[in-house]
Scaffold this motif. Structure first.
Motif, mmCIF file in Angstrom:
data_model
loop_
_atom_site.group_PDB
_atom_site.id
_atom_site.type_symbol
_atom_site.label_atom_id
_atom_site.label_comp_id
_atom_site.label_asym_id
_atom_site.label_seq_id
_atom_site.Cartn_x
_atom_site.Cartn_y
_atom_site.Cartn_z
ATOM 1 N N GLU A 1 0.683 -0.783 -0.173
ATOM 2 C CA GLU A 1 -0.185 -0.092 0.049
ATOM 3 C C GLU A 1 0.813 1.141 -0.309
ATOM 4 O O GLU A 1 1.959 1.417 0.946
ATOM 5 C CB GLU A 1 -0.940 0.096 1.169
ATOM 6 N N VAL A 2 0.726 1.889 -1.366
ATOM 7 C CA VAL A 2 1.488 3.234 -0.963
ATOM 8 C C VAL A 2 -0.043 4.223 -0.488
ATOM 9 O O VAL A 2 -1.015 4.177 -1.100
ATOM 10 C CB VAL A 2 1.949 3.604 -2.512
ATOM 11 N N TYR A 3 0.535 5.736 0.086
ATOM 12 C CA TYR A 3 -0.287 6.237 0.390
ATOM 13 C C TYR A 3 0.910 7.814 0.927
ATOM 14 O O TYR A 3 1.451 7.718 1.431
ATOM 15 C CB TYR A 3 -0.668 5.668 2.495
ATOM 16 N N ASP A 4 -0.363 7.999 1.102
ATOM 17 C CA ASP A 4 0.180 9.724 1.679
ATOM 18 C C ASP A 4 -0.119 10.066 2.684
ATOM 19 O O ASP A 4 -1.171 10.245 3.367
ATOM 20 C CB ASP A 4 -0.567 11.474 0.658
ATOM 21 N N GLY B 1 -8.337 4.289 -1.166
ATOM 22 C CA GLY B 1 -6.596 5.311 -1.358
ATOM 23 C C GLY B 1 -6.205 4.849 -2.981
ATOM 24 O O GLY B 1 -7.560 5.354 -3.075
ATOM 25 N N TYR B 2 -5.285 5.478 -3.374
ATOM 26 C CA TYR B 2 -4.792 6.122 -4.597
ATOM 27 C C TYR B 2 -3.736 5.786 -5.197
ATOM 28 O O TYR B 2 -3.964 5.116 -6.615
ATOM 29 C CB TYR B 2 -4.542 8.268 -4.541
ATOM 30 N N PHE B 3 -3.284 4.865 -5.408
ATOM 31 C CA PHE B 3 -2.143 3.792 -5.069
ATOM 32 C C PHE B 3 -2.129 2.718 -6.434
ATOM 33 O O PHE B 3 -2.001 1.382 -5.772
ATOM 34 C CB PHE B 3 -0.975 3.579 -5.093
ATOM 35 N N HIS B 4 -3.643 2.942 -6.991
ATOM 36 C CA HIS B 4 -4.634 1.494 -7.764
ATOM 37 C C HIS B 4 -3.713 0.576 -8.407
ATOM 38 O O HIS B 4 -4.018 -0.816 -8.957
ATOM 39 C CB HIS B 4 -5.269 2.275 -7.775
#
Length: 522
Positions: free
Chosen positions: A263-266, A395-398
């Motif tokens: 999981e990549v997240y900000d 999330g956003y790093f799909h």
């Protein structure tokens, strides 16, 4: 003997002497062949490189034929693998809107005896390849990277001519060093498909943003105390010397039980604008309770789209990063827009465009989440009609989410739908439009769930989408042996002609600092 009979005998004689022949006897199958790549009933642009394929099932011999449907004599016959000569292929697809495809196969036993009924060939049910008169931009660029979580040294930004199989390197990550002295390159982007107006980022040693603009190449140090970070995800204005970026404090974590292992997240993210000519940067969106990301311009240059997720702190006893990780599945990104005046360079307030977090299983083919979804990576078609984006549970790093699919929003009707004719059971993520708005390129992991590869699909004016086809290669088995992912596909009108060493020299040099201003407008 009549003249046309003599000619027919001559053609048969030449085929027997110079190349494979269609089997004289065979049994008919009631199914189409299983081939790799899957080019059954696809639509292709008239300027695409030859489609090569191989039989994807057990067989010792294969003969395949491309032919014109009207029987005008044009045909390409190949054995073992369908690998057309490029000149023959161009003659065939430029003169026909449909190509008929016939595949024949037979198997041999371990002792070498023919299996089956007297060793006869099997003729599979024929299929067609449709040829669209809509051409596609001749070049595609992408980042080639191994599908690992920590290693990124051996990566390049490369470009491929779609009209043949020629590939070249735009920039090699290892030209400035490796290991402790290494760097990571990413986020290549162009202004209106123009390879002379190009930018990419380098992180770590010799880091900075490289911007090439009509022969002028410079490295920018966009870090400033007044903004969150240097620019990350870029969006060129269609004609102004202006790039809008998201700025992000990005982290990575790993799941132990979820199918999405990474999981990549900000922890934080904002939207900034960089004026190339004046070297100035300013904040456009920097609400501490909003995670803004992925800006994208409308083709008229008067609307900026982007995504944002709302996040309020619930637990002040832990760090914000730890709380984001703990609540990562709660992050749902919606699509917003801001108006823009190109004359005054002034932006308007944000407006909601698409509320992904309110979509329920009853209104969506995605059924894993009862609490809405997350929409990212908006890209507007060059005709201004459609907005293409990626949807997942959170999330956003799909690109790391197996359930990620592409959706399309009709900007005239306001209706959005999943592109079922384009999506697969695995990941669809990054995407881009062709400059004529008739083709989309998408990153997909449909082949094996691990490696991301580019696929192409035709889009009609009414929004109908054709079955996607994989990037053609000279050897159809190439992608099964090539152990790298294609990341961030971007179409271009021509190749980048600046040498990789020139970019390396710029990166090794000094970076121009930016000046912060409160407002972009005059």
């Amino acid at each position: 003997m009549k003249k046309h009979t003599i000619l027919a005998v001559l053609i048969v004689t030449l085929l027997a002497a110079c190349g494979p022949q269609i089997p004289a006897s065979f049994t008919e199958a009631d199914m189409t062949p299983k081939i790799y790549p899957d080019y059954v009933d696809v639509t292709i642009p008239v300027n695409i490189a030859p489609l090569t394929f191989e039989l994807d099932e057990e067989a010792d011999e294969m003969v395949a034929r491309y032919s014109a449907p009207d029987g005008n004599g044009q045909e390409i016959v190949c054995a073992d693998k369908m690998q057309p000569d490029i000149d023959d292929w161009r003659d065939l697809i430029t003169q026909n809107s449909v190509i008929n495809v016939d595949v024949y196969a037979r198997r041999r036993s371990a002792e070498g005896r023919l299996q089956g009924e007297n060793g006869q060939w099997t003729h599979y049910k024929p299929f067609r390849i449709s040829v669209s008169p809509d051409s596609i931009d001749p070049y595609l660029s992408y980042r080639l990277i191994q599908p690992s979580y920590v290693s990124y040294e051996a990566l390049t930004i490369s470009q491929r001519c779609l009209e043949n199989y020629d590939e070249s390197i735009i920039y090699d990550n290892m030209l400035c060093g490796f290991e402790k002295e290494g760097q990571c390159i990413n986020c290549h982007s162009y202004q209106q498909y123009n390879p002379a107006r190009f930018q990419f980022h380098a992180r770590q040693k010799d880091g900075g943003t490289v911007i090439a603009y009509d022969g002028d190449i410079k490295k920018i140090n966009m870090r400033n105390d007044s903004i969150l970070s240097a620019g990350v995800y870029p969006a060129w204005h269609p004609w102004l010397k202006l790039i809008v970026y998201s700025t992000d404090k990005t982290h990575q974590s790993f799941h132990t039980t979820d199918a999405n292992k990474v999981e990549v997240y900000d922890e934080e993210s904002d939207i900034i604008a960089f004026d190339i000519e004046n070297g100035t940067v300013t904040n456009l969106e920097n609400d501490t309770t909003e995670f803004e990301v992925f800006p994208a311009w409308a083709p008229d240059g008067k609307t900026l789209y982007y995504c944002s997720a709302h996040f309020d702190r619930h637990d002040p006893t832990v760090s914000k990063s730890a709380e984001v990780v703990r609540r990562s599945t709660e992050l749902k990104y919606n699509i917003y827009k801001k108006s823009f005046n190109p004359d005054t360079k002034e932006f308007g307030p944000r407006e909601l465009v698409f509320s992904a977090d309110t979509i329920t299983p009853d209104s969506s083919h995605i059924t894993q989440s009862p609490t809405g979804f997350s929409a990212v990576l908006p890209r507007v078609s060059p005709d201004g009609r459609y907005l293409l984006f990626t949807m997942s549970r959170y999330g956003y790093f799909h690109i790391w989410h197996h359930d990620a699919d592409l959706w399309m929003l009709d900007l005239q009707s306001g209706k959005a739908r999943p592109l079922d004719e384009l999506n697969s059971p695995d990941t669809e993520s990054y995407h881009t439009w062709s400059s004529n708005a008739r083709w989309v390129v998408l990153s997909s992991r449909r082949d094996d769930g691990v490696y991301t590869r580019p696929f192409f699909a035709h889009v009609d004016a009414d929004g109908s989408v054709s079955k996607p086809f994989e990037l053609p290669q000279a050897d159809p088995d190439f992608h099964r042996q090539f152990l790298k992912c294609y990341n961030i596909p971007e179409l271009m009108r021509g190749p980048v002609t600046i040498s990789p060493q020139t970019f390396a020299d710029v990166l090794k040099g000094g970076a121009q600092p930016v000046k912060y201003i409160q407002r972009l407008g005059r």
